[in-house]
Design a protein around this motif. Structure first.
Motif, short mmCIF file in Angstrom:
data_model
loop_
_atom_site.label_atom_id
_atom_site.label_comp_id
_atom_site.label_asym_id
_atom_site.label_seq_id
_atom_site.Cartn_x
_atom_site.Cartn_y
_atom_site.Cartn_z
N ASP A 105 0.80 -1.22 0.00
CA ASP A 105 0.00 0.00 0.00
C ASP A 105 0.84 1.27 0.00
OD1 ASP A 105 -2.35 -1.43 -0.08
OD2 ASP A 105 -2.66 -1.37 2.08
N PHE A 106 1.68 1.44 1.03
CA PHE A 106 2.39 2.71 1.10
C PHE A 106 3.42 2.82 -0.02
CE2 PHE A 106 6.09 1.34 3.94
CZ PHE A 106 7.10 1.96 3.21
N LEU A 107 3.97 1.69 -0.47
CA LEU A 107 4.92 1.73 -1.58
C LEU A 107 4.27 2.27 -2.85
CD1 LEU A 107 6.60 -1.77 -1.11
CD2 LEU A 107 7.47 0.43 -0.33
N VAL A 108 3.05 1.78 -3.12
CA VAL A 108 2.36 2.19 -4.34
C VAL A 108 1.94 3.65 -4.27
CG1 VAL A 108 0.26 1.82 -5.71
CG2 VAL A 108 1.59 -0.14 -4.92
N LEU A 109 1.38 4.06 -3.13
CA LEU A 109 0.95 5.45 -3.01
C LEU A 109 2.14 6.40 -3.10
CD1 LEU A 109 -1.71 6.64 -0.41
CD2 LEU A 109 -0.02 8.15 -1.42
N TRP A 110 3.19 6.07 -2.40
CA TRP A 110 4.42 6.89 -2.43
C TRP A 110 4.98 6.99 -3.85
CZ3 TRP A 110 9.38 4.97 -3.58
CH2 TRP A 110 10.46 5.81 -3.27
N ALA A 111 5.03 5.85 -4.55
CA ALA A 111 5.60 5.82 -5.89
C ALA A 111 4.75 6.56 -6.90
CB ALA A 111 5.78 4.37 -6.35
N ALA A 112 3.44 6.64 -6.66
CA ALA A 112 2.54 7.28 -7.61
C ALA A 112 2.52 8.80 -7.50
CB ALA A 112 1.12 6.75 -7.40
N LEU A 113 3.08 9.34 -6.43
CA LEU A 113 3.12 10.80 -6.29
C LEU A 113 4.12 11.39 -7.29
CD1 LEU A 113 3.26 11.07 -2.38
CD2 LEU A 113 1.29 11.59 -3.86
N PRO A 114 3.84 12.58 -7.80
CA PRO A 114 4.83 13.25 -8.66
C PRO A 114 6.16 13.40 -7.91
CG PRO A 114 2.72 14.38 -8.76
CD PRO A 114 2.60 13.38 -7.66
N PRO A 115 7.29 13.38 -8.61
CA PRO A 115 8.59 13.41 -7.93
C PRO A 115 8.77 14.54 -6.93
CG PRO A 115 8.88 12.90 -10.25
CD PRO A 115 7.43 13.24 -10.07
N ASP A 116 8.31 15.76 -7.28
CA ASP A 116 8.50 16.87 -6.36
C ASP A 116 7.64 16.72 -5.10
OD1 ASP A 116 6.21 17.26 -7.91
OD2 ASP A 116 6.34 19.44 -7.83
N VAL A 117 6.47 16.11 -5.26
CA VAL A 117 5.60 15.86 -4.10
C VAL A 117 6.16 14.71 -3.26
CG1 VAL A 117 3.26 15.25 -3.35
CG2 VAL A 117 3.59 16.70 -5.37
N ARG A 118 6.62 13.66 -3.95
CA ARG A 118 7.20 12.51 -3.25
C ARG A 118 8.42 12.92 -2.42
NH1 ARG A 118 7.68 9.42 -7.46
NH2 ARG A 118 9.90 9.73 -7.84
N ALA A 119 9.17 13.90 -2.90
CA ALA A 119 10.39 14.32 -2.21
C ALA A 119 10.12 14.94 -0.85
CB ALA A 119 11.18 15.30 -3.08
N VAL A 120 8.90 15.45 -0.62
CA VAL A 120 8.58 16.08 0.66
C VAL A 120 7.55 15.27 1.45
CG1 VAL A 120 9.14 18.38 -0.18
CG2 VAL A 120 6.79 17.55 -0.39
N THR A 121 7.30 14.03 1.01
CA THR A 121 6.27 13.20 1.63
C THR A 121 6.89 11.97 2.27
OG1 THR A 121 4.65 13.94 -0.02
CG2 THR A 121 4.12 11.95 1.23
N ARG A 122 6.53 11.71 3.52
CA ARG A 122 7.09 10.60 4.29
C ARG A 122 5.99 9.62 4.68
NH1 ARG A 122 10.42 13.13 9.13
NH2 ARG A 122 11.16 10.96 9.22
N PRO A 123 6.14 8.34 4.32
CA PRO A 123 5.16 7.34 4.74
C PRO A 123 5.30 7.00 6.22
CG PRO A 123 6.93 6.29 3.51
CD PRO A 123 7.18 7.77 3.44
#
Length: 223
Positions: A51-69
């Motif tokens: 779950d968290f792998l897929v959600l994290w991976a699906a975020l745009p790169p700039d959003v993923r860079a500031v998002t922590r599971p």
């Protein structure tokens, strides 16, 4: 706003995110609000270790860079998992023992507000630093067909951080892609629907808010 610096860990994050998207075929659909690097809590249904792998991976790169599971410390604290959690995902690790003690204090009639804050203390610290989070408010994996009632965590975060915006994200097919007890995923395409932001309304009580947040998530189901 926290940012991830360029380097081996950032490269590993990008490669891993691409591999996860390729493996699962996930394509994110956003309704209402577009992706943003502004602070958000992405909350989702929980039915698989993916779950968290897929959600994290699906975020745009700039959003993923500031998002922590947010993840369980006992599962991600040793070996390659610990390296991934710290260096790649920058996960907020939660001690489920602390959560159990806090819930016991709550049930025993202690300081309920403080017990709830103690449960989510690592999340509050991450939010104070400016990070966004990926969070699973059911607290445990479900059966993949029903979304269980939410625990109090989302409400506690919103009480502690006025104006905090939550983004519901419904993950479909993951319980069938990686059923409980299985190690290798089944080749299925998973779905991910992001909905409009949800916030705690002034004077809204905990149960009403959690029910409303859960309904906002359930309405996104497409499978």
């Amino acid at each position: 706003m926290p940012t991830r610096s360029a380097g081996p860990s950032a490269l590993a994050a990008g490669l891993l995110a691409g591999s996860i998207r390729l493996l699962t075929g996930v394509r994110a659909e956003w309704t209402g609000d577009l992706p943003t690097t502004e602070q958000r809590v992405y909350y989702a249904n929980h039915s698989s270790h993916l779950d968290f792998l897929v959600l994290w991976a699906a975020l745009p790169p700039d959003v993923r860079a500031v998002t922590r599971p947010v993840a369980a410390a006992d599962y991600w604290s040793s070996g390659i998992r610990a390296w991934l959690a710290k260096q790649v995902f920058r996960a907020v690790l939660v001690d489920r023992g602390v959560q159990a003690v806090s819930e016991m204090l709550h049930a025993a009639g202690g300081d309920k507000a403080e017990a709830r804050r103690q449960t989510v203390r690592p999340l509050l610290d991450a939010l104070a630093e400016g990070s966004s989070l990926v969070f699973f408010p059911e607290g445990t994996r479900g059966n993949g067909y029903e979304v269980s009632p939410f625990r109090s965590g989302l409400h506690t975060l919103c009480e502690a951080v006025p104006g905090l915006k939550l983004v519901p994200a419904y993950l479909g097919n993951l319980s069938r892609m990686l059923p409980k007890g299985e190690v290798l995923p089944v080749p299925l395409v998973c779905t991910l629907q992001f909905g409009p932001c949800v916030s705690l309304a002034e004077g809204e009580n905990r149960k009403k808010f959690l029910d409303r947040a859960r309904e906002a998530l359930c309405t996104l189901r497409r499978d």
